[in-house]
Design an enzyme around this catalytic site. Sequence first.
Site, PDB file in Angstrom:
ATOM      1  N   GLU A  73       2.613   5.105  -4.048  1.00  0.00           N
ATOM      2  CA  GLU A  73       2.562   6.038  -5.194  1.00  0.00           C
ATOM      3  C   GLU A  73       3.823   6.905  -5.347  1.00  0.00           C
ATOM      4  O   GLU A  73       4.036   7.379  -6.468  1.00  0.00           O
ATOM      5  CB  GLU A  73       1.347   6.963  -5.042  1.00  0.00           C
ATOM      6  CG  GLU A  73       0.015   6.248  -5.139  1.00  0.00           C
ATOM      7  CD  GLU A  73      -0.325   5.458  -3.873  1.00  0.00           C
ATOM      8  OE1 GLU A  73      -1.011   4.432  -3.994  1.00  0.00           O
ATOM      9  OE2 GLU A  73       0.125   5.844  -2.779  1.00  0.00           O
ATOM     10  N   ASP A  87       0.843  -1.191   0.000  1.00  0.00           N
ATOM     11  CA  ASP A  87       0.000   0.000   0.000  1.00  0.00           C
ATOM     12  C   ASP A  87       0.881   1.245   0.000  1.00  0.00           C
ATOM     13  O   ASP A  87       2.106   1.168   0.153  1.00  0.00           O
ATOM     14  CB  ASP A  87      -0.880  -0.053   1.260  1.00  0.00           C
ATOM     15  CG  ASP A  87      -2.016   0.955   1.243  1.00  0.00           C
ATOM     16  OD1 ASP A  87      -2.269   1.561   0.179  1.00  0.00           O
ATOM     17  OD2 ASP A  87      -2.653   1.135   2.297  1.00  0.00           O
ATOM     18  N   ASP A 126      -9.233   3.944  -1.708  1.00  0.00           N
ATOM     19  CA  ASP A 126     -10.106   4.459  -0.651  1.00  0.00           C
ATOM     20  C   ASP A 126     -11.389   5.041  -1.237  1.00  0.00           C
ATOM     21  O   ASP A 126     -11.445   6.215  -1.620  1.00  0.00           O
ATOM     22  CB  ASP A 126      -9.373   5.529   0.158  1.00  0.00           C
ATOM     23  CG  ASP A 126      -8.142   4.966   0.861  1.00  0.00           C
ATOM     24  OD1 ASP A 126      -8.072   3.736   1.023  1.00  0.00           O
ATOM     25  OD2 ASP A 126      -7.269   5.760   1.233  1.00  0.00           O
TER      26      ASP A 126
END
Length: 921
Positions: A447, A444, A567
């Site tokens: 980015e 996770d 999300d």
Amino acid sequence: MASQKTVFSCLSLLVAVILCFSPTHSTNTIGKGYRLISIEESPDGGFIGYLQVKQKNKIYGSDITTLRLYVKHETDNRLRVHITDAKKQRWEVPYNLLPRDQPPPVGKAIGKSRKTPITVQEISGSELTFSYTADPFSFAVKRRSNGQTLFNTSSNSAFGEMVFKDQYLEISTSLPKDASLYGLGENSQANGIRLVPNEPYTLYTEDVSAINLNTDLYGSHPVYMDLRNVGGKPYAHAVLLLNSNGMDVFYRGTSLTYKVIGGVFDFYFVAGPSPLDVVDQYTSLIGRPAPMPYWSLGFHQCRWGYRNLSVIEDVVDSYQKAKIPLDVIWNDDDHMDAKKDFTLSPISYPRAKLLNFLDRIHKMGMKYVVINDPGIGVNSSYGVYNRGMANDVFIKYEGKPFLAQVWPGAVHFPDFLNPKTVAWWGDEIRRFHELVPIDGLWIDMNEVSNFCSGLCTIPKGKKCPTGEGPGWICCLDCKNITKTKWDEPPYKINATGVQAPIGFKTIATSALHYNGVREYDAHSIYGFSETIATHKGLLSIEGKRPFILSRSTFVGSGRYAAHWTGDNQGTWQSLQVSISTMLNFGIFGVPMVGADICGFYPQPTEELCNRWIEVGAFYPFSRDHANYYSPRQELYQWDTVANSARNALGMRYKILPYLYTLNYEAHMTGAPIARPLFFSFPEYTECYGSSRQFLLGSSLMISPVLEQGKTEVEALFPPGSWYHMFDMTQAVVSKNGKRVTLPAPLNFVNVHLFQNTILPMQQGGLISKQARTTPFNLVITFPAGASEGYATGKLYLDEDELPEMKLGNGQSTYVDFYASVGNGTVKMWSKVKEGKFALSKGWVIEKVSVLGLSGAGQASEIEINGSPAAKIEVSSKEHTYVVGLEEEGENKSVMVEVKGLEILVGKDFNMSWKMGISGAN
């Protein structure tokens, strides 16, 4: 886990719409382009040409004076057009990360200018042709079969000439106004899967919540599919601009313009002509989707906030008591010691008790997956950090590891472009697996997400983080970095929908990776490079098939990992948007994809969660996940949701053999598991914009309720016969395609199977391991009432934790199923490849259900492998039509079921019976 960019994203949709028409983003002409000064064939069968700038200017920086053009038909259906600086190497997506052919090196002798202009010429391949105009230079790509232009950069009133500067590249193509475009992600598309003119499409990986519409999100996929109907015949192709730098793409309906802040133009055109051909050709370039273990197709439960081991023990037990299927239990960062990677909390998740729990669920066939973030906590007592420092694995800024903040506080980010980092990361995975026998990793925040911006230091005399309030508040001492052109490029892409600085809440873009690579160039491949390193690490542990779930993706990520859509919210809009995002990722070559079922935050309503599990049960990746601050939302928390889950997941677990076969097809050909309707019905233009329904494979259609308070759904049915999976006597029949209003009470989802299909099913169960041992049922569909018909299906079986998913290893079986009806006789048969594995498992076909037969009465003279069948049960029921056959002018039809069979899956078989034809005695 929650996004940290709410400050910049709360008004992103409104601002993005305004920016789309602002002067910065308007169509303009920057210079007069380039002229072609020479072109000749290269030794590798391609063509090399040189382009010279016609008139220099300083808008967005200085022009690169001379460019090198390289054109090659790499396969019969793939054309490459590569344009770069003729004199020196520029940044490209690393060839070791995304293996592909390399163009000839730059810097060789450049042809001199010719006195006479070069006339238009063509470079032809089997399916595509490349043509060019010399002055000003432009090029076009056409389809040979019908002469249609697919891509044309010749300037017109809508756009100007090609621009190539160090930090600004621009190129445009004209498009026919009736072309349907799909792709250019990752973003949340409120208007459905088909691209809408004048909406913003920015590609730059960001930790921006998926609730933000039409802005750059977690992944970057600069590829689009173009579907056109030409004279009643569909043609699809795709265009990839392989470039990892940030970019804005402006689609105006009749043109498309790329504005890129670095790298090169590296275009790949794949010819199709069908949508399935396109993804086959595209994934043959970027890498075939990863094989997934069988258990990963089961249902997954996760939550950020399972604070101790007793909570997840109770979750597992509660699913069993509620008789809701569950294969995988997940931990967010709750299992960690102070949120540090590769650690266990000795208080909340004591190792001895966790190992006992895992031993229990592993014996049941369940699995355990945990989260991992790339940020490594700066802590001298933390072994992972110390080993990372000793191996010099972190991204640098001015010679020191770049300092950021994520969940553990101050962190450094591993540089996965460095081979030493890949080895160190694999060793840390091995060490953690020895501590806890995990079954997969969830990567996770990659980015990369950073709670701070700029150049930061650890504050003296205060605790950071404080341990109070939201954990994503920056508590480091930071100052902005604006002193280089890499931190403040001349052209501002529409980052996060508000033209945010490209280094905002991420790694400073002037930071350096291995071999001097700038974060400016490599930013959007960070998650991709971490995925590759994680895959290598997991594969080396026990030689099992890895399971990885990654939030950030790039071109080629599907070769290694699954993806979830990030999300989202517990809202009806997030439910609707999840379908478009899922379908886009199938086009991107990442078929194992799904959204957080019932929404990540805030808590959904009971009705919404009912409807969401009815959709999510058919996502390729099916997981319920919720936020730390939201109330509990496991599927058993509401009685009505539990009922919907038992129905929808009950069907999922029956069709697991079909889903696993689709996983095999994806791995072999790139075919998406979940598909837009136009993949199977490209001739039917009515479905080109359909985003509220989807197919699993070629023929299983899901038509869910996506709006509050609805107890029926309007579904689009392409031409043919469709049979309801929950009541196979119910059918929808349409010769020309039509919209039909179907009943859809709260606990009911409409799932229909198309004609000419053989669907392998099993009996279901609460865990995939259990469901996989049950007998098979073949569902065979013919066009309703037809006196003649033909159907096919396929089944792939293997030892699902082997690294490779293929035939030839002695531990896999592939079966082609066939069926026909004609002259009053129904026949079905199989052709088995490598049946030994299926025979070793004892799999049998216990029941056959044949739908749509024209006739009346029972089947008779049933034979199996040439002998009369014994000890079987035969039944026949007439179909009921939601859209009656009478209005279509056809005969009625029946469903025939034959039970009590013991046909071995691993051996060729044939079966037949006589059927009374309608009107016959």
